[in-house]
Write an enzyme that holds these catalytic residues in place. Structure first.
Site, short mmCIF file in Angstrom:
data_model
loop_
_atom_site.label_atom_id
_atom_site.label_comp_id
_atom_site.label_asym_id
_atom_site.label_seq_id
_atom_site.Cartn_x
_atom_site.Cartn_y
_atom_site.Cartn_z
N GLY A 8 0.80 -1.24 0.00
CA GLY A 8 0.00 0.00 0.00
C GLY A 8 0.82 1.28 0.00
CB THR A 133 0.07 -7.70 -14.81
OG1 THR A 133 0.49 -7.22 -16.08
CG2 THR A 133 0.89 -8.96 -14.53
CG ASP A 134 -1.85 -6.29 -19.69
OD1 ASP A 134 -0.76 -6.27 -19.08
OD2 ASP A 134 -2.22 -5.36 -20.45
CD GLU A 135 3.88 -6.65 -18.21
OE1 GLU A 135 4.93 -7.29 -18.28
OE2 GLU A 135 3.82 -5.46 -17.85
CE1 TYR A 157 5.33 -7.77 -12.25
CE2 TYR A 157 4.81 -7.45 -14.58
CZ TYR A 157 4.47 -7.31 -13.24
OH TYR A 157 3.29 -6.70 -12.88
CE LYS A 161 1.38 -9.65 -10.28
NZ LYS A 161 1.12 -9.13 -8.91
P1 NAD Z 1 5.20 -0.67 -7.12
O1 NAD Z 1 6.53 -1.27 -7.41
O2 NAD Z 1 5.01 0.79 -7.25
O3 NAD Z 1 4.77 -1.04 -5.61
C1 NAD Z 1 5.03 -2.29 -5.03
C2 NAD Z 1 4.91 -2.13 -3.52
O4 NAD Z 1 5.10 -3.43 -2.93
C3 NAD Z 1 5.99 -1.21 -2.91
O5 NAD Z 1 5.40 -0.34 -1.96
C4 NAD Z 1 6.96 -2.17 -2.26
O6 NAD Z 1 7.64 -1.61 -1.14
C5 NAD Z 1 6.03 -3.30 -1.85
N1 NAD Z 1 6.73 -4.58 -1.70
C6 NAD Z 1 7.58 -5.15 -2.60
N2 NAD Z 1 8.05 -6.32 -2.11
C7 NAD Z 1 7.44 -6.49 -0.89
C8 NAD Z 1 7.51 -7.52 0.09
N3 NAD Z 1 8.28 -8.59 -0.08
N4 NAD Z 1 6.76 -7.39 1.20
C9 NAD Z 1 5.96 -6.29 1.38
N5 NAD Z 1 5.89 -5.28 0.49
C10 NAD Z 1 6.62 -5.40 -0.64
O7 NAD Z 1 4.19 -1.48 -8.01
P2 NAD Z 1 2.78 -1.05 -8.63
O8 NAD Z 1 3.01 -0.54 -9.99
O9 NAD Z 1 2.05 -0.22 -7.64
O10 NAD Z 1 2.08 -2.47 -8.77
C11 NAD Z 1 1.24 -2.98 -7.73
C12 NAD Z 1 0.64 -4.30 -8.20
O11 NAD Z 1 -0.13 -4.09 -9.38
C13 NAD Z 1 1.67 -5.37 -8.53
O12 NAD Z 1 1.20 -6.60 -8.05
C14 NAD Z 1 1.72 -5.37 -10.05
O13 NAD Z 1 2.07 -6.64 -10.55
C15 NAD Z 1 0.29 -4.99 -10.39
N6 NAD Z 1 0.09 -4.32 -11.69
C16 NAD Z 1 0.81 -3.19 -12.00
C17 NAD Z 1 0.58 -2.54 -13.21
C18 NAD Z 1 1.31 -1.26 -13.58
O14 NAD Z 1 1.12 -0.76 -14.69
N7 NAD Z 1 2.14 -0.68 -12.70
C19 NAD Z 1 -0.36 -3.04 -14.11
C20 NAD Z 1 -1.07 -4.20 -13.76
C21 NAD Z 1 -0.84 -4.81 -12.54
#
Ligand code: NAD
Length: 333
Positions: A8, A133-135, A157, A161
């Site tokens: 979060g 994710t769509d990936e 990655y 996922k």
């Molecule tokens: P981000 O890298 O900005 O945030 C990830 C967060 O997870 C960070 O606050 C980090 O400190 C925390 N974290 C990482 N490892 C951890 C651990 N072992 N224990 C506790 N906390 C941990 O990523 P985001 O872009 O906000 O993505 C969030 C989610 O959404 C991910 O699961 C990602 O796969 C998914 N997602 C992202 C996108 C995109 O475009 N960014 C698109 C689709 C899905």
């Protein structure tokens, strides 16, 4: 309702927390029924986690912050015990980093998810929302993936996922756990760590620097404002059917070259600032989601127009230098 939000303090997770707590400037919960009594953020604060992302809700008495690793079984067990819902964002999230080294991706994304699922199972959390994710589908030249399309991830990655998605769904099928999975397209918006294309390009351009464009710039992505993603997740949290996958997308496909042109225009820069670089290894050509199921079942439609969203995002980075300037050296500017 007591909601645990893993990750979060990251880009998307913090938007979700701001939305749940109706922070100033956010649109508030998608539905009053989502109004939480407690929102606990469990976050390790890796390079991409940042407490500044939660500044707008810092004084909200419903917010609790726990710094910790989702792989820490004892801690996860203790934290999950007090919650009704887990919304799981925490992940290693950057494809380029997974190419340089896959180990943290497997540990956090796979083992971390399993640790959370086990704790939720032990404590009977009534809903587990797994954010993906769509990936996980790989690359598609034409048409759109539905939720029934086979998984064929290409990067470490996306493979990690995909593994976590399958684990989450397996806990539903095996144990009857109330699991829902969301798969979303590329997000943009404020508070995104400046290694991803939109904030990397915008912050470089605002600094008068060049931007690196992979290969021929023809890779296609569907762009969605982070707020629309969070509205979609809230709908799935509230109304999604257990054991189901829901797509969340924007319906706005752009090649990286087209996206670059928009960002250059928004920052008042020209093509002389773009440096072509060797393509990413195994670079997926196109992602495209069919969001018909999420629209029909849950009433989801993206609301932020891409041009407006990108203009607001550029303005946010222009106005919030103090947020991103300290992050640039580590982001490999
Ligand atoms: P981000 O890298 O900005 O945030 C990830 C967060 O997870 C960070 O606050 C980090 O400190 C925390 N974290 C990482 N490892 C951890 C651990 N072992 N224990 C506790 N906390 C941990 O990523 P985001 O872009 O906000 O993505 C969030 C989610 O959404 C991910 O699961 C990602 O796969 C998914 N997602 C992202 C996108 C995109 O475009 N960014 C698109 C689709 C899905």
């Amino acid at each position: 309702m007591r909601i645990l939000v893993t990750g979060g303090a990251g880009f998307i997770g913090s938007e979700y927390v701001r939305m749940l707590l109706a922070a100033p400037g956010s649109c508030g919960p998608a539905d009053p029924q989502l109004e939480p009594s407690v929102v606990t953020v469990l976050d390790k604060l890796t390079y991409s986690g940042n407490l500044a992302n939660l500044a707008a809700v810092r004084d909200d008495r419903r917010l609790r912050f726990v710094r910790g690793d989702i792989c820490d079984q004892a801690l996860v067990d203790e934290v999950v015990a007090d919650h009704d819902v887990v919304v799981h964002f925490a992940a290693e999230s950057h494809v380029d980093r997974s190419i340089a080294g896959a180990a943290p991706f497997v540990v956090t994304n796979v083992l971390g998810t399993q640790t959370l699922l086990d704790a939720a199972l032990r404590h009977g959390a009534h809903r587990f929302v797994h954010v993906s994710t769509d990936e996980v589908y790989g690359s598609i030249d034409e048409g759109f993936w539905t939720e029934a399309s086979p998984l064929a991830p290409n990067s470490p990655y996306s493979a990690s996922k995909a593994a976590s998605d399958l684990l989450a769904l397996a806990y539903h099928r095996t144990h009857g756990m109330d699991v829902v999975v969301t798969r979303c397209s590329n997000n943009y918006g404020p508070y995104q760590y400046p290694e991803k294309i939109v904030p990397l390009f915008v912050t470089n351009l605002l600094d008068g620097r060049t931007v690196p464009l992979y290969g021929d710039g023809g890779n296609v992505r569907d762009w969605l404002h982070v707020h629309d993603h969070c509205v979609g997740i809230a709908l799935v949290q509230q109304k999604g059917r257990a054991g189901e996958v829901y797509h969340i997308g924007g319906g706005t496909e752009l090649t990286n070259k087209e996206l670059t042109a928009r960002l250059l225009a928004a920052c008042g820069a020209g093509w002389d600032r773009v440096v072509p670089v060797a393509d990413r290894k195994g670079h997926d050509r196109r992602y495209a989601l069919d969001i018909g199921k999420t629209t029909a079942e849950l009433g989801y439609t993206p609301s932020v127009d891409l041009d407006r969203g990108l203009a607001e995002t550029v303005r946010w980075y222009r106005d919030n230098r103090a947020w991103w300037e300290p992050l640039k050296p580590a982001a490999g500017a």
